[in-house]
Structure formats: C-alpha cells, structure tokens
Design a protein around this motif. Structure first.
Motif, PDB file in Angstrom:
ATOM      1  N   GLN A  53      12.201  11.903 -26.981  1.00  0.00           N
ATOM      2  CA  GLN A  53      11.847  10.518 -27.193  1.00  0.00           C
ATOM      3  C   GLN A  53      12.297   9.666 -25.744  1.00  0.00           C
ATOM      4  O   GLN A  53      11.525   9.079 -25.466  1.00  0.00           O
ATOM      5  N   GLN A  54      13.194  10.324 -25.087  1.00  0.00           N
ATOM      6  CA  GLN A  54      13.434   9.578 -23.867  1.00  0.00           C
ATOM      7  C   GLN A  54      12.626   9.990 -22.862  1.00  0.00           C
ATOM      8  O   GLN A  54      12.398   9.077 -22.271  1.00  0.00           O
ATOM      9  N   ASP A  55      12.140  11.162 -22.883  1.00  0.00           N
ATOM     10  CA  ASP A  55      11.063  11.876 -22.121  1.00  0.00           C
ATOM     11  C   ASP A  55       9.709  10.754 -22.150  1.00  0.00           C
ATOM     12  O   ASP A  55       9.186  10.500 -21.373  1.00  0.00           O
ATOM     13  N   ALA A  56       9.515  10.799 -23.589  1.00  0.00           N
ATOM     14  CA  ALA A  56       8.212   9.922 -23.685  1.00  0.00           C
ATOM     15  C   ALA A  56       8.529   8.407 -23.181  1.00  0.00           C
ATOM     16  O   ALA A  56       7.596   7.916 -22.451  1.00  0.00           O
ATOM     17  N   THR A  57       9.575   7.921 -23.376  1.00  0.00           N
ATOM     18  CA  THR A  57       9.680   6.654 -22.905  1.00  0.00           C
ATOM     19  C   THR A  57       9.744   6.401 -21.305  1.00  0.00           C
ATOM     20  O   THR A  57       9.301   5.620 -20.683  1.00  0.00           O
ATOM     21  N   ILE A  58      10.405   7.585 -20.721  1.00  0.00           N
ATOM     22  CA  ILE A  58      10.295   7.584 -19.277  1.00  0.00           C
ATOM     23  C   ILE A  58       8.839   7.675 -19.015  1.00  0.00           C
ATOM     24  O   ILE A  58       8.606   7.071 -17.790  1.00  0.00           O
ATOM     25  N   ALA A  59       8.097   8.507 -19.409  1.00  0.00           N
ATOM     26  CA  ALA A  59       6.620   8.599 -19.154  1.00  0.00           C
ATOM     27  C   ALA A  59       5.838   7.335 -19.147  1.00  0.00           C
ATOM     28  O   ALA A  59       4.989   6.999 -18.520  1.00  0.00           O
ATOM     29  N   GLN A  60       6.376   6.580 -20.388  1.00  0.00           N
ATOM     30  CA  GLN A  60       5.669   5.325 -20.504  1.00  0.00           C
ATOM     31  C   GLN A  60       5.912   4.414 -19.424  1.00  0.00           C
ATOM     32  O   GLN A  60       5.182   3.666 -18.917  1.00  0.00           O
ATOM     33  N   MET A  61       7.495   4.245 -19.285  1.00  0.00           N
ATOM     34  CA  MET A  61       7.791   3.434 -17.917  1.00  0.00           C
ATOM     35  C   MET A  61       7.344   3.865 -16.642  1.00  0.00           C
ATOM     36  O   MET A  61       6.751   2.839 -15.828  1.00  0.00           O
ATOM     37  N   HIS A  62       7.105   5.027 -16.350  1.00  0.00           N
ATOM     38  CA  HIS A  62       6.298   5.510 -15.234  1.00  0.00           C
ATOM     39  C   HIS A  62       4.849   5.063 -14.978  1.00  0.00           C
ATOM     40  O   HIS A  62       4.397   4.512 -14.084  1.00  0.00           O
ATOM     41  N   GLY A  63       4.149   5.132 -16.335  1.00  0.00           N
ATOM     42  CA  GLY A  63       2.999   4.504 -16.369  1.00  0.00           C
ATOM     43  C   GLY A  63       2.840   2.937 -15.870  1.00  0.00           C
ATOM     44  O   GLY A  63       2.085   2.564 -15.206  1.00  0.00           O
ATOM     45  N   GLN A  64       3.741   2.372 -16.536  1.00  0.00           N
ATOM     46  CA  GLN A  64       4.066   1.030 -16.132  1.00  0.00           C
ATOM     47  C   GLN A  64       4.413   0.613 -14.832  1.00  0.00           C
ATOM     48  O   GLN A  64       3.820  -0.446 -14.252  1.00  0.00           O
ATOM     49  N   LEU A  65       5.165   1.416 -14.090  1.00  0.00           N
ATOM     50  CA  LEU A  65       5.524   1.408 -12.918  1.00  0.00           C
ATOM     51  C   LEU A  65       4.209   1.572 -11.885  1.00  0.00           C
ATOM     52  O   LEU A  65       4.075   0.719 -10.967  1.00  0.00           O
ATOM     53  N   ARG A  66       3.310   2.579 -12.346  1.00  0.00           N
ATOM     54  CA  ARG A  66       2.201   2.599 -11.570  1.00  0.00           C
ATOM     55  C   ARG A  66       1.201   1.534 -11.608  1.00  0.00           C
ATOM     56  O   ARG A  66       0.577   1.090 -10.618  1.00  0.00           O
ATOM     57  N   GLU A  67       1.120   0.905 -12.611  1.00  0.00           N
ATOM     58  CA  GLU A  67       0.177  -0.313 -13.058  1.00  0.00           C
ATOM     59  C   GLU A  67       0.931  -1.239 -12.142  1.00  0.00           C
ATOM     60  O   GLU A  67      -0.148  -2.086 -11.304  1.00  0.00           O
ATOM     61  N   ALA A  68       2.135  -1.566 -12.383  1.00  0.00           N
ATOM     62  CA  ALA A  68       2.724  -2.652 -11.332  1.00  0.00           C
ATOM     63  C   ALA A  68       2.687  -2.473 -10.145  1.00  0.00           C
ATOM     64  O   ALA A  68       2.260  -3.298  -9.231  1.00  0.00           O
ATOM     65  N   SER A  69       3.045  -1.307  -9.337  1.00  0.00           N
ATOM     66  CA  SER A  69       2.597  -1.084  -7.980  1.00  0.00           C
ATOM     67  C   SER A  69       1.178  -1.232  -7.668  1.00  0.00           C
ATOM     68  O   SER A  69       0.961  -1.736  -6.478  1.00  0.00           O
ATOM     69  N   LYS A  70       0.166  -0.893  -8.486  1.00  0.00           N
ATOM     70  CA  LYS A  70      -1.186  -1.157  -8.106  1.00  0.00           C
ATOM     71  C   LYS A  70      -1.574  -2.640  -8.309  1.00  0.00           C
ATOM     72  O   LYS A  70      -2.142  -2.975  -7.284  1.00  0.00           O
ATOM     73  N   LEU A  71      -0.905  -3.126  -8.842  1.00  0.00           N
ATOM     74  CA  LEU A  71      -1.041  -4.522  -9.169  1.00  0.00           C
ATOM     75  C   LEU A  71      -0.548  -5.378  -7.813  1.00  0.00           C
ATOM     76  O   LEU A  71      -1.071  -6.339  -7.212  1.00  0.00           O
ATOM     77  N   ARG A 100       0.873  -1.051  -0.077  1.00  0.00           N
ATOM     78  CA  ARG A 100      -0.038   0.206  -0.111  1.00  0.00           C
ATOM     79  C   ARG A 100       0.806   1.251  -0.187  1.00  0.00           C
ATOM     80  O   ARG A 100       0.550   2.192  -0.596  1.00  0.00           O
ATOM     81  N   LYS A 101       1.967   1.418   0.826  1.00  0.00           N
ATOM     82  CA  LYS A 101       2.835   2.299   0.657  1.00  0.00           C
ATOM     83  C   LYS A 101       3.594   2.655  -0.625  1.00  0.00           C
ATOM     84  O   LYS A 101       3.570   3.615  -1.068  1.00  0.00           O
ATOM     85  N   LEU A 102       3.631   1.698  -1.222  1.00  0.00           N
ATOM     86  CA  LEU A 102       4.287   1.617  -2.657  1.00  0.00           C
ATOM     87  C   LEU A 102       3.517   2.357  -3.640  1.00  0.00           C
ATOM     88  O   LEU A 102       3.814   2.977  -4.240  1.00  0.00           O
ATOM     89  N   TRP A 103       2.109   1.846  -3.518  1.00  0.00           N
ATOM     90  CA  TRP A 103       1.232   2.263  -4.414  1.00  0.00           C
ATOM     91  C   TRP A 103       0.913   3.779  -4.250  1.00  0.00           C
ATOM     92  O   TRP A 103       0.934   4.447  -4.905  1.00  0.00           O
ATOM     93  N   ASP A 104       0.579   4.031  -2.530  1.00  0.00           N
ATOM     94  CA  ASP A 104       0.505   5.677  -2.566  1.00  0.00           C
ATOM     95  C   ASP A 104       1.809   6.369  -2.958  1.00  0.00           C
ATOM     96  O   ASP A 104       1.378   7.291  -3.514  1.00  0.00           O
ATOM     97  N   THR A 105       2.760   6.063  -2.740  1.00  0.00           N
ATOM     98  CA  THR A 105       4.106   6.585  -3.149  1.00  0.00           C
ATOM     99  C   THR A 105       4.187   6.782  -4.879  1.00  0.00           C
ATOM    100  O   THR A 105       4.148   7.908  -5.314  1.00  0.00           O
TER     101      THR A 105
END
Length: 134
Positions: free
Chosen positions: A69-87, A29-34
């Motif tokens: 392009q790197q910023d776009a990749t970072i934004a995509q990876m951050h979205g994946q990180l959020r989904e993974a932490s929610k999971l 839960r702390k990971l997801w909140d962070t």
C-alpha cells in the motif's frame, strides 16, 4: 484601488525580475527533466494489495500488505510530482514570455510618452507664437 495597484507595481524591481526570468525558466526545465526522466517507480500494485487483510493472518502478511500500500501511495505521489514539475516548467516558460512582452510594452510606452511630450512642447510653442502675433 487603482492607486494601490500602481504603488505595488512601482515597488516591483522589474529589472531584477527581467534579469532572473531566464534562470527561473532554466531551473524549471531542469526540474522537469530530472523528474520526467526518472519515471514512475514500479510498485507491482494490484487490487488485492489495496484491500485490507483479514486480522487472522500473521504479522508478515500484514506487513507485506502495508508495504505494498505504501508503494502504491509513493507511485501516486511520484505521478503528482511529475505533473507538478511539468506545470512549474510551463508556468516558468509563460512567465518568461510575459516578461518579454512586458518589456516590449514598456519600450512602446516610453516611445509614446516621448512623442506625447514632443507634441506638448510643439503645442506650447505654437500657442506662444500665436499669442505673440496677436
């Protein structure tokens, strides 16, 4: 094959698993909140930034396109990180619920075992009494 599973299940330190379940759920839960609180970084992505730049441009324009392009990749990876932490948080909650249910089932199995042992003793005493009368 069932014997192998029984050996594995007997080898698990269930008391430690049950004791650690709330800590795992709280950590998830702390990971997801962070991660959820931070939000996705704003990269200013557009389709032109993703398109390869022609070779004739100067090095600064190529570097700027590469950074975008790197910023776009970072934004995509951050979205994946959020989904993974929610999971992970959802799985930790399910794990805590599963452990609570397993503990309740273990208690019920112990009660049934005691009742069965009592019935066995009662049956043995009854048989002994019947044989003693005859």
């Amino acid at each position: 094959m069932a014997v192998a599973w029984l050996k594995v299940l007997k080898a698990v330190p269930w008391s430690e698993v049950i004791a650690a379940a709330p800590q795992v759920a709280n950590g998830a839960r702390k990971l997801w909140d962070t991660v959820g609180r931070k939000g996705a970084p704003q990269a200013g992505i557009d389709d032109a930034a993703m398109a390869p730049m022609p070779r004739g441009e100067d090095g600064m324009a190529l570097l700027a396109a590469h950074i975008e392009q790197q910023d776009a990749t970072i934004a995509q990876m951050h979205g994946q990180l959020r989904e993974a932490s929610k999971l992970i948080a959802e799985l930790a909650d399910q794990n805590a619920q599963l452990i609570a249910r397993m503990e309740a089932a273990r208690g019920r199995i112990q009660v049934v075992g005691l009742i069965a042992a009592g019935a066995g003793v009662l049956g043995f005493v009854s048989l002994a009494l019947v044989l003693a009368r005859t």
